[in-house]
Design an enzyme around this catalytic site. Structure first.
Site, PDB file in Angstrom:
ATOM      1  CG  ASN A  15      -0.262  -0.046   2.513  1.00 36.56           C
ATOM      2  OD1 ASN A  15       0.509   0.858   2.831  1.00 36.56           O
ATOM      3  ND2 ASN A  15      -0.497  -1.100   3.291  1.00 36.56           N
TER       4      ASN A  15
ATOM      5  CG  ASP B 183      -7.385  -4.816   6.003  1.00 32.54           C
ATOM      6  OD1 ASP B 183      -6.839  -4.771   7.123  1.00 32.54           O
ATOM      7  OD2 ASP B 183      -8.022  -3.864   5.514  1.00 32.54           O
TER       8      ASP B 183
ATOM      9  CE  LYS C 267       9.531 -12.589 -13.285  1.00 30.69           C
ATOM     10  NZ  LYS C 267      10.369 -12.204 -14.403  1.00 30.69           N
TER      11      LYS C 267
ATOM     12  CG  PHE D 212      -2.837   6.112  13.190  1.00 30.55           C
ATOM     13  CD1 PHE D 212      -2.074   5.849  14.308  1.00 30.55           C
ATOM     14  CD2 PHE D 212      -2.697   7.347  12.548  1.00 30.55           C
ATOM     15  CE1 PHE D 212      -1.198   6.798  14.809  1.00 30.55           C
ATOM     16  CE2 PHE D 212      -1.812   8.300  13.036  1.00 30.55           C
ATOM     17  CZ  PHE D 212      -1.067   8.031  14.167  1.00 30.55           C
TER      18      PHE D 212
ATOM     19  CE  LYS E 292     -11.373   0.961  10.612  1.00 29.10           C
ATOM     20  NZ  LYS E 292     -10.591   1.660   9.602  1.00 29.10           N
TER      21      LYS E 292
ATOM     22  CE  LYS F 245      -9.286  -2.571  14.268  1.00 27.17           C
ATOM     23  NZ  LYS F 245      -8.241  -2.634  13.265  1.00 27.17           N
TER      24      LYS F 245
HETATM   25  N1  CTP Z   1      -4.481  -2.925  12.089  1.00 26.64           N
HETATM   26  C1  CTP Z   1      -3.837  -4.030  12.591  1.00 26.64           C
HETATM   27  N2  CTP Z   1      -3.896  -5.224  11.936  1.00 26.64           N
HETATM   28  C2  CTP Z   1      -4.603  -5.345  10.791  1.00 26.64           C
HETATM   29  C3  CTP Z   1      -5.259  -4.213  10.261  1.00 26.64           C
HETATM   30  C4  CTP Z   1      -5.181  -3.014  10.934  1.00 26.64           C
HETATM   31  O1  CTP Z   1      -3.189  -3.928  13.638  1.00 26.64           O
HETATM   32  N3  CTP Z   1      -4.647  -6.520  10.162  1.00 26.64           N
HETATM   33  C5  CTP Z   1      -4.419  -1.652  12.828  1.00 26.64           C
HETATM   34  C6  CTP Z   1      -3.725  -0.512  12.112  1.00 26.64           C
HETATM   35  O2  CTP Z   1      -2.355  -0.467  12.447  1.00 26.64           O
HETATM   36  C7  CTP Z   1      -4.478   0.705  12.608  1.00 26.64           C
HETATM   37  C8  CTP Z   1      -5.863   0.173  12.913  1.00 26.64           C
HETATM   38  O3  CTP Z   1      -5.728  -1.234  13.035  1.00 26.64           O
HETATM   39  O4  CTP Z   1      -3.935   1.208  13.817  1.00 26.64           O
HETATM   40  C9  CTP Z   1      -6.899   0.505  11.888  1.00 26.64           C
HETATM   41  O5  CTP Z   1      -6.450   0.154  10.625  1.00 26.64           O
HETATM   42  P1  CTP Z   1      -7.359   0.398   9.335  1.00 26.64           P
HETATM   43  O6  CTP Z   1      -6.649  -0.161   8.133  1.00 26.64           O
HETATM   44  O7  CTP Z   1      -7.829   1.813   9.301  1.00 26.64           O
HETATM   45  O8  CTP Z   1      -8.654  -0.463   9.663  1.00 26.64           O
HETATM   46  P2  CTP Z   1      -9.029  -1.975   9.564  1.00 26.64           P
HETATM   47  O9  CTP Z   1      -9.252  -2.486  10.948  1.00 26.64           O
HETATM   48  O10 CTP Z   1      -8.053  -2.728   8.750  1.00 26.64           O
HETATM   49  O11 CTP Z   1     -10.450  -1.920   8.866  1.00 26.64           O
HETATM   50  P3  CTP Z   1     -10.818  -1.543   7.329  1.00 26.64           P
HETATM   51  O12 CTP Z   1      -9.602  -1.835   6.494  1.00 26.64           O
HETATM   52  O13 CTP Z   1     -11.980  -2.434   7.011  1.00 26.64           O
HETATM   53  O14 CTP Z   1     -11.189  -0.083   7.324  1.00 26.64           O
END
Ligand code: CTP
Length: 398
Positions: free
Chosen positions: A209, A278, A288, A323, A337, A341
Site C-alpha cells: 500500500n 488486511d 516467479k 489509527f 474501530k 479493538k
Molecule cells: N491494524 C492491525 N492489523 C490489521 C489491520 C489493521 O493492527 N490486520 C491496525 C492498524 O495499524 C491501525 C488500525 O488497526 O492502527 C486501523 O487500521 P485500518 O486499516 O484503518 O482499519 P481496519 O481495521 O483494517 O479496517 P478496514 O480496512 O476495514 O477499514
C-alpha cells in the site's frame, strides 16, 4: 518553564561575552536564579561585578578562592544546577570539554553535573569550520550536550561568516523549546508500528500500500527525544530509523504480528501507525510466476487483526492507540474501530485529502477517546503532530 530553576551560566573568553550579560538578565527576568561561572579569559571582556549586579548572585571566577556558599563549590554548583548554558563557548573551551578535562571551575563543574547542558559556540568562521573544531563539537553532541548553532553574519574579526553567537532572546527561546519537551517520557516504554506491510505473491512480487512510514517514524523519534525507550516495528520504508530507537524490520502482516506480540507485554504505550494489509495471498508461488496465462486469479485470505488482538490482551495501565485510515464516514468508522479493538484513543485520518494521510508531510486528524469525546486538530506537519499526540496521550494517562 525557567521559573524557579537554577540556571548555571558559563561564560568563556570570547568577544560575544558582552551578550551574555543580556542573556543573564533575560534568564533572571524569566524567573530563573542565575549562577555565573566565568573563565579567566571571559574576565578580560566583562567584569564579574557586572554579572553579580545583573544576577544578584555571587559570581565564581576561580577554583582556588575563598569558598562562599558551598563546601566543595564545583560539586555544589554541579548539583544545584537544573540546567547549564555555556555562551559563548570558545573553540578552546570546546576541545577541553571534548577531552573531559577539568582544569578550571567551569570545565570541572561541567564534568560533574548531571543537568542538561546547552552550549553556544562563537568564534571566527575559519576556526569554526576547521575539522578539528567540528570533530570536538560532534563529541559533545554525541555526549548529549544541546548544541545551539552559531549564526552567520559580520564577525568581530572583520570577516563575514558563520560563528556569531545568536541573540540572547533566541538562546532563551531555544532552551525553552527544548526543555519544554525534555524528558517528560523518561521511564516509559513505547512500542510503535509504522509503514505498510508487503504481502508476497511470488519471490519477486508483493501486494503493498502507499504508506510511507512518515507518521510512525515521527512518533518514534519524538518519543525518543522526550526520554522514552522506543521499539519501532516497521514494514518496508525508505526512511532511516531515528537515532537511538530499537528497530525491528518486518515485511508481512504476519511478521509484524509476531514481532509486536513478542514485545507487547513490556510496553506501557503502544501506538499502531502501521498500515497493515488486511489480506495476504493464500498460495504464494515458490518460483516467479510466468506470464503464460491471459488471466490469473489470486486468492486472498484475511490477515489477523493485530490491534484487535492487542486490545484483547491489554493489561491494566497499558495504553493502546490506533489509527483509522478512512476515505468516507470518518467518524463513524473510527468510532467503531475504537470500540471493537478496545483502544484508549484512535487517530482518525481522512486519507482522501491531498494534505493528509499516505505519503504526505502534513496530516489532518481527529482524535477520538475511549470516554466518547472527540477533538479536532488543525493541519500540521507529521513531526508536530507526533509531539501533539504524545502530549495528549500523556495527559490522558495522568
Ligand atoms: N491494524 C492491525 N492489523 C490489521 C489491520 C489493521 O493492527 N490486520 C491496525 C492498524 O495499524 C491501525 C488500525 O488497526 O492502527 C486501523 O487500521 P485500518 O486499516 O484503518 O482499519 P481496519 O481495521 O483494517 O479496517 P478496514 O480496512 O476495514 O477499514
Amino acid at each position: 518553564m525557567l521559573k524557579g530553576k537554577n540556571v548555571l551560566l558559563g561564560v568563556t573568553g570570547g568577544i560575544a561575552a558582552y551578550k551574555s550579560v543580556e542573556l543573564a538578565s533575560r534568564l533572571r527576568k524569566a524567573g530563573a536564579s542565575v549562577h555565573v561561572i566565568m573563565t579567566r579569559g571571559a574576565q578580560n571582556f566583562v567584569t564579574p561585578l557586572t554579572f553579580r549586579e545583573i544576577t544578584g548572585n555571587p559570581v565564581t571566577t576561580t577554583m582556588w578562592g575563598e569558598v562562599t556558599n558551598h563546601n566543595v563549590e564545583h560539586i555544589a554548583l554541579a548539583n544545584l544546577a537544573d540546567l547549564v548554558i555555556v555562551a559563548p563557548a570558545t573553540a578552546n573551551f570546546i576541545v577541553k570539554c571534548a577531552m573531559g578535562m577539568a582544569d578550571d571551575m567551569l570545565t570541572t563543574t561541567l564534568l560533574a553535573t548531571k543537568a542538561p547542558i546547552f552550549f553556544a559556540p562563537a568564534m571566527n568562521s575559519n576556526m569554526y569550520d576547521n575539522q578539528l573544531t567540528q570533530r570536538n563539537l560532534d563529541v559533545l553532541i554525541e555526549n548529549g550536550w544541546n548544541f545551539i548553532p552559531p549564526e552567520s553574519g559580520h564577525l568581530a574579526c572583520g570577516v563575514e561568516g558563520v560563528g556569531r553567537m545568536p541573540e540572547p532572546a533566541d538562546i532563551v527561546d531555544f532552551v525553552r523549546f527544548t526543555m519544554a519537551f525534555a524528558a517528560d517520557m523518561l521511564g516509559i516504554k513505547v512500542l510503535v508500528t509504522a509503514a505498510g506491510t508487503h504481502e508476497p505473491i511470488d519471490p519477486v512480487r508483493y501486494i503493498g500500500n502507499r504508506s510511507s512510514g512518515k507518521m510512525g517514524y515521527a512518533i518514534a523519534e519524538a518519543a525518543k527525544k522526550r526520554g522514552a525507550e522506543v521499539i519501532l516495528v516497521s514494514g518496508p520504508s525508505a526512511l532511516t530509523p531515528p537515532e537511538g530507537v530499537e528497530f525491528i524490520s518486518v515485511e508481512s502482516a504476519e511478521e509484524m504480528r509476531e514481532a509486536v506480540l513478542e514485545r507487547f507485554s513490556e510496553a506501557d504505550l503502544i501506538i499502531k501507525a502501521a498500515a497493515v494489509a488486511d489480506y495476504h495471498v493464500r498460495d504464494v508461488a515458490d518460483q516467479k510466476i510466468k506470464k503464460n496465462e491471459d488471466e490469473i486469479t489470486l486468492v486472498l485470505k484475511k490477515n489477523p487483526d493485530i490491534l484487535k488482538e492487542l486490545g484483547e490482551k491489554k493489561r491494566g495501565g497499558q495504553i493502546l492507540v490506533g489509527f483509522a485510515a478512512e476515505t468516507q464516514n470518518l467518524l463513524e468508522n473510527a468510532k467503531a474501530k475504537l470500540e471493537k479493538k478496545n483502544l484508549d484513543m484512535i487517530v482518525a485520518n481522512d486519507v482522501s485529502r491531498k494534505d493528509a494521510g499516505f505519503n504526505t508531510d502534513t496530516n489532518v486528524v481527529k482524535l477520538l477517546y475511549k470516554n466518547g469525546t472527540m477533538e479536532e486538530l488543525p493541519i500540521m506537519t507529521k513531526h508536530k503532530l507526533a509531539d501533539e499526540l504524545l502530549t495528549k496521550i500523556l495527559h490522558m494517562k495522568n
